[in-house]
Design a protein around this motif. Structure first.
Motif, PDB file in Angstrom:
ATOM      1  N   TYR A 255      43.564  25.092  44.373  1.00  0.00           N
ATOM      2  CA  TYR A 255      42.836  25.590  45.449  1.00  0.00           C
ATOM      3  C   TYR A 255      41.992  26.710  45.151  1.00  0.00           C
ATOM      4  CZ  TYR A 255      41.306  27.783  49.900  1.00  0.00           C
ATOM      5  OH  TYR A 255      40.472  28.441  50.577  1.00  0.00           O
ATOM      6  N   VAL A 256      42.694  27.826  44.420  1.00  0.00           N
ATOM      7  CA  VAL A 256      41.800  29.002  43.613  1.00  0.00           C
ATOM      8  C   VAL A 256      40.841  28.498  42.720  1.00  0.00           C
ATOM      9  CG1 VAL A 256      42.122  30.974  42.602  1.00  0.00           C
ATOM     10  CG2 VAL A 256      43.825  30.292  44.268  1.00  0.00           C
ATOM     11  N   ARG A 257      41.241  27.494  41.666  1.00  0.00           N
ATOM     12  CA  ARG A 257      40.429  26.980  40.907  1.00  0.00           C
ATOM     13  C   ARG A 257      39.126  26.466  41.300  1.00  0.00           C
ATOM     14  NH1 ARG A 257      41.926  25.729  35.650  1.00  0.00           N
ATOM     15  NH2 ARG A 257      41.021  23.672  35.946  1.00  0.00           N
ATOM     16  N   THR A 258      39.289  25.508  42.421  1.00  0.00           N
ATOM     17  CA  THR A 258      38.103  24.903  42.910  1.00  0.00           C
ATOM     18  C   THR A 258      37.294  25.813  44.008  1.00  0.00           C
ATOM     19  OG1 THR A 258      39.619  23.201  43.545  1.00  0.00           O
ATOM     20  CG2 THR A 258      37.539  23.177  44.766  1.00  0.00           C
ATOM     21  N   THR A 259      37.703  26.912  44.345  1.00  0.00           N
ATOM     22  CA  THR A 259      36.915  27.867  45.272  1.00  0.00           C
ATOM     23  C   THR A 259      36.259  28.867  43.924  1.00  0.00           C
ATOM     24  OG1 THR A 259      38.721  28.081  46.708  1.00  0.00           O
ATOM     25  CG2 THR A 259      37.100  29.939  46.762  1.00  0.00           C
ATOM     26  N   LEU A 260      36.897  28.913  43.035  1.00  0.00           N
ATOM     27  CA  LEU A 260      36.405  29.753  41.790  1.00  0.00           C
ATOM     28  C   LEU A 260      34.930  28.840  41.310  1.00  0.00           C
ATOM     29  CD1 LEU A 260      39.175  30.926  39.633  1.00  0.00           C
ATOM     30  CD2 LEU A 260      37.711  32.424  40.918  1.00  0.00           C
ATOM     31  N   VAL A 261      35.256  27.624  41.267  1.00  0.00           N
ATOM     32  CA  VAL A 261      34.133  26.950  40.846  1.00  0.00           C
ATOM     33  C   VAL A 261      32.898  26.658  41.558  1.00  0.00           C
ATOM     34  CG1 VAL A 261      33.365  24.371  40.210  1.00  0.00           C
ATOM     35  CG2 VAL A 261      35.528  25.301  39.129  1.00  0.00           C
ATOM     36  N   ASN A 262      33.254  26.545  42.840  1.00  0.00           N
ATOM     37  CA  ASN A 262      32.464  26.762  43.981  1.00  0.00           C
ATOM     38  C   ASN A 262      31.685  27.948  43.882  1.00  0.00           C
ATOM     39  OD1 ASN A 262      32.700  24.124  44.827  1.00  0.00           O
ATOM     40  ND2 ASN A 262      34.241  24.865  46.462  1.00  0.00           N
ATOM     41  N   LEU A 263      32.301  29.016  43.868  1.00  0.00           N
ATOM     42  CA  LEU A 263      31.591  30.378  43.742  1.00  0.00           C
ATOM     43  C   LEU A 263      30.722  30.667  42.393  1.00  0.00           C
ATOM     44  CD1 LEU A 263      34.121  33.014  45.071  1.00  0.00           C
ATOM     45  CD2 LEU A 263      32.235  32.306  46.318  1.00  0.00           C
ATOM     46  N   ALA A 264      31.088  30.081  41.452  1.00  0.00           N
ATOM     47  CA  ALA A 264      30.545  30.305  40.117  1.00  0.00           C
ATOM     48  C   ALA A 264      29.242  29.319  39.813  1.00  0.00           C
ATOM     49  CB  ALA A 264      31.276  30.026  38.933  1.00  0.00           C
ATOM     50  N   LYS A 265      29.301  28.281  40.606  1.00  0.00           N
ATOM     51  CA  LYS A 265      28.374  27.189  40.136  1.00  0.00           C
ATOM     52  C   LYS A 265      26.975  27.613  40.923  1.00  0.00           C
ATOM     53  CE  LYS A 265      28.810  23.727  43.903  1.00  0.00           C
ATOM     54  NZ  LYS A 265      29.619  22.427  44.197  1.00  0.00           N
ATOM     55  N   ASP A 266      27.082  28.316  41.961  1.00  0.00           N
ATOM     56  CA  ASP A 266      25.824  28.650  42.921  1.00  0.00           C
ATOM     57  C   ASP A 266      25.542  30.101  42.906  1.00  0.00           C
ATOM     58  OD1 ASP A 266      25.190  26.201  43.716  1.00  0.00           O
ATOM     59  OD2 ASP A 266      26.857  26.582  45.301  1.00  0.00           O
ATOM     60  N   ARG A 267      26.034  30.962  41.701  1.00  0.00           N
ATOM     61  CA  ARG A 267      25.771  32.156  41.687  1.00  0.00           C
ATOM     62  C   ARG A 267      24.713  32.597  41.267  1.00  0.00           C
ATOM     63  NH1 ARG A 267      25.551  33.947  36.928  1.00  0.00           N
ATOM     64  NH2 ARG A 267      25.758  36.239  37.438  1.00  0.00           N
ATOM     65  N   GLY A 268      23.692  31.699  40.519  1.00  0.00           N
ATOM     66  CA  GLY A 268      22.336  32.204  40.332  1.00  0.00           C
ATOM     67  C   GLY A 268      21.417  32.178  41.370  1.00  0.00           C
ATOM     68  N   LYS A 269      21.430  31.072  42.296  1.00  0.00           N
ATOM     69  CA  LYS A 269      20.456  31.158  43.328  1.00  0.00           C
ATOM     70  C   LYS A 269      21.058  31.715  44.610  1.00  0.00           C
ATOM     71  CE  LYS A 269      21.859  26.726  44.824  1.00  0.00           C
ATOM     72  NZ  LYS A 269      21.654  25.175  45.287  1.00  0.00           N
ATOM     73  N   ARG A 270      22.304  31.882  44.682  1.00  0.00           N
ATOM     74  CA  ARG A 270      22.874  32.602  45.697  1.00  0.00           C
ATOM     75  C   ARG A 270      23.575  34.056  45.403  1.00  0.00           C
ATOM     76  NH1 ARG A 270      19.668  29.663  48.940  1.00  0.00           N
ATOM     77  NH2 ARG A 270      20.615  27.454  49.336  1.00  0.00           N
ATOM     78  N   LYS A 271      22.906  34.775  44.878  1.00  0.00           N
ATOM     79  CA  LYS A 271      23.465  35.770  44.190  1.00  0.00           C
ATOM     80  C   LYS A 271      24.282  36.821  44.805  1.00  0.00           C
ATOM     81  CE  LYS A 271      22.867  38.067  39.819  1.00  0.00           C
ATOM     82  NZ  LYS A 271      22.132  38.003  38.847  1.00  0.00           N
ATOM     83  N   HIS A 272      23.823  36.895  46.024  1.00  0.00           N
ATOM     84  CA  HIS A 272      24.639  37.827  46.843  1.00  0.00           C
ATOM     85  C   HIS A 272      25.989  37.436  47.521  1.00  0.00           C
ATOM     86  CE1 HIS A 272      23.185  35.129  49.951  1.00  0.00           C
ATOM     87  NE2 HIS A 272      24.365  35.797  50.780  1.00  0.00           N
ATOM     88  N   LEU A 273      26.210  35.958  47.103  1.00  0.00           N
ATOM     89  CA  LEU A 273      27.478  35.383  47.659  1.00  0.00           C
ATOM     90  C   LEU A 273      28.590  35.997  46.506  1.00  0.00           C
ATOM     91  CD1 LEU A 273      26.924  31.678  48.043  1.00  0.00           C
ATOM     92  CD2 LEU A 273      27.593  33.448  49.734  1.00  0.00           C
ATOM     93  N   VAL A 274      28.192  36.475  45.454  1.00  0.00           N
ATOM     94  CA  VAL A 274      29.228  37.141  44.712  1.00  0.00           C
ATOM     95  C   VAL A 274      29.011  38.531  44.604  1.00  0.00           C
ATOM     96  CG1 VAL A 274      30.002  37.170  42.264  1.00  0.00           C
ATOM     97  CG2 VAL A 274      29.161  35.029  42.947  1.00  0.00           C
ATOM     98  N   PRO A 275      29.943  39.330  44.901  1.00  0.00           N
ATOM     99  CA  PRO A 275      29.546  40.866  44.998  1.00  0.00           C
ATOM    100  C   PRO A 275      29.111  41.253  43.686  1.00  0.00           C
ATOM    101  CG  PRO A 275      31.834  40.255  45.828  1.00  0.00           C
ATOM    102  CD  PRO A 275      31.461  39.015  45.268  1.00  0.00           C
ATOM    103  N   SER A 276      28.355  42.296  43.884  1.00  0.00           N
ATOM    104  CA  SER A 276      27.775  42.769  42.662  1.00  0.00           C
ATOM    105  C   SER A 276      28.981  43.607  41.822  1.00  0.00           C
ATOM    106  CB  SER A 276      26.586  43.841  42.925  1.00  0.00           C
ATOM    107  OG  SER A 276      26.914  44.597  43.838  1.00  0.00           O
ATOM    108  N   PRO A 277      28.896  43.641  40.735  1.00  0.00           N
ATOM    109  CA  PRO A 277      30.011  44.405  39.994  1.00  0.00           C
ATOM    110  C   PRO A 277      30.316  45.687  40.359  1.00  0.00           C
ATOM    111  CG  PRO A 277      28.393  43.268  38.421  1.00  0.00           C
ATOM    112  CD  PRO A 277      27.748  43.255  39.671  1.00  0.00           C
TER     113      PRO A 277
END
Lengths: 250, 173
Positions: free
Chosen positions: B61-83
């Motif tokens: 479950y965690v791995r799938t969530t990580l993949v989902n967050l990572a694959k769209d990080r470019g176009k949906r930058k704000h989905l991933v908290p900034s460092p």
């Protein structure tokens, strides 16, 4: 390995070697689990307090104001154009706290990973539904399909960008923004647990305080009794601000 | 809705046991350590909300969530908290770790050239050893898209590779 071109094999092998060598450098802090649990408790508390604040900017300001209060309904500002033209940025939506969620409903959602605010989206798929936007010969998609049937959504700004078929898991819903081109929704973050849905929209209140029904939703009785007021509207600049970039405005 | 004490202990044990591995995976999917910790935190937070459902494999479950967050990080930058101000990981106290840091830096450099979907595809296929079909399913795309993302990704990595390394890596053609 299969017959990938030789240079690719060499590149892949090199990457694998590096990854093995680099692995020991990735270790979690000792009390990482405790940090996550503490954060989860805090978020849960915030969720219970039904913070329906529209914008990250006002989260802090709204914190004290949004403690749970008595009514069956609450209002929330729409901070961005992602539900346009159904709900424009700066308008409010009145949500029922105890209404069942149905397909077509506009809902308030919080606690999505990486999104530290509540958002408003439309329920397109219920648990078990198969949602897709298949491409036609020109590579575009004219209508979202649910269980193989094209939806007629007169209220949306279409995107026409196809997306792959998704089966909505039990306990989840598939959400889309009405401004299809701009909205960040289940196409990006996947289906969402029903647990994170905390309000079902019954009407829109425009900037002049006039209410109107929300197009495309199942029929809802107008709100009765006390409506918990929305937090302060997001400051003017944040409405079209960086949180929801690239709004479709036509 | 909250977790009871026993559940919290289970969760803690899970993070102790699998956390490093998951962080390593996250670390490959996104460009730097701070972001890897942030996406992992987002994924684990989400897991806490489903913990009472006794998922068959919380790790999956965690791995799938990580993949989902990572694959769209470019176009949906704000989905991933900034460092944020995370410390930059362990200090290189032993030679092993120092070698590791050098390898990590090069790996980061090579993968940095890839757009999110190519990067995720390369990580899943090459470093994680998933099949084309498994990768396609996880990413929610076609097998054809996996093939082309892998091929274009590896092309890009090759371009940024030092030619010397390529020679010593034994291109026998």
């Amino acid at each position: 390995m299969s017959q990938i071109m030789q240079p690719h094999d060499a590149v892949a092998e090199h990457l694998r070697t590096l990854a093995v060598a680099a692995a020991p450098c990735a270790e979690l802090r000792l009390h990482y689990a405790d940090e996550v649990l503490a954060l989860a408790r805090r978020r849960r508390w915030i969720w219970r307090a039904a913070i329906g604040t529209g914008s990250c900017v006002v989260v802090a300001a709204g914190f004290a104001a949004a403690l749970p209060s008595g009514g069956d309904y609450f209002a929330m500002y729409q901070p961005s154009g992602s539900m346009s033209p159904t709900v424009e940025a700066g308008e409010q939506v009145v949500f029922g706290k105890n209404l069942p969620v149905a397909r077509g409903d506009v809902v308030a959602v919080s606690g999505l990973p990486g999104i530290d605010m509540s958002i408003i989206r439309r329920v397109i798929g219920m648990p078990g539904d198969i949602v897709s936007c298949p491409a036609d010969e020109s590579g575009k998609c004219d209508a979202v399909e649910v269980n193989g049937r094209a939806m007629s959504e007169s209220y949306v700004v279409p995107d026409r960008e196809p997306f792959a078929e998704v089966t909505v898991p039990a306990g989840d819903v598939y959400l889309l923004g009405d401004a299809r081109r701009a909205a960040i929704d289940s196409r990006d973050f996947g289906p969402v647990s029903l647990n994170s849905v905390y309000g079902v929209g019954v009407e829109v209140i425009d900037v002049h305080g006039e209410s109107r029904p929300i197009p495309g939703t199942p029929e809802h009785a107008p709100p009765t009794g006390q409506i918990d007021p929305a937090d302060d509207p997001p400051p003017a600049g944040s409405v079209t601000g960086p949180a929801m970039p690239g709004q479709a405005d036509d | 809705m909250g977790m009871n004490r026993a559940e919290e202990e289970d969760f803690t044990a899970f993070v102790h046991e699998r956390g490093d591995r998951l962080l390593r995976f996250a670390r490959l999917l996104v460009p730097d350590r701070a972001e890897a910790e942030d996406v992992l935190q987002a994924a684990l937070l989400r897991l806490t909300r489903h913990w009472d459902k006794q998922l068959a494999s919380p790790e999956a479950y965690v791995r799938t969530t990580l993949v989902n967050l990572a694959k769209d990080r470019g176009k949906r930058k704000h989905l991933v908290p900034s460092p944020s101000d995370h410390s930059q990981g362990p200090h290189p106290s032993s030679p092993d770790l120092a070698d590791g840091l050098v390898a990590r830096a090069e790996l980061d450099h090579l993968l940095k050239a890839l757009p999110p979907r190519q990067r995720v595809t390369v990580v899943l296929r090459v470093l994680d050893g998933l099949s084309e079909a498994e990768t396609a399913e996880l990413l929610g795309c076609s097998v054809g898209a996996v093939k082309s993302n892998l091929s274009r990704g590896l092309d890009k990595v090759r371009e940024s590779l030092d030619p010397e390394i390529m020679r010593s890596a034994g291109t026998q053609t």
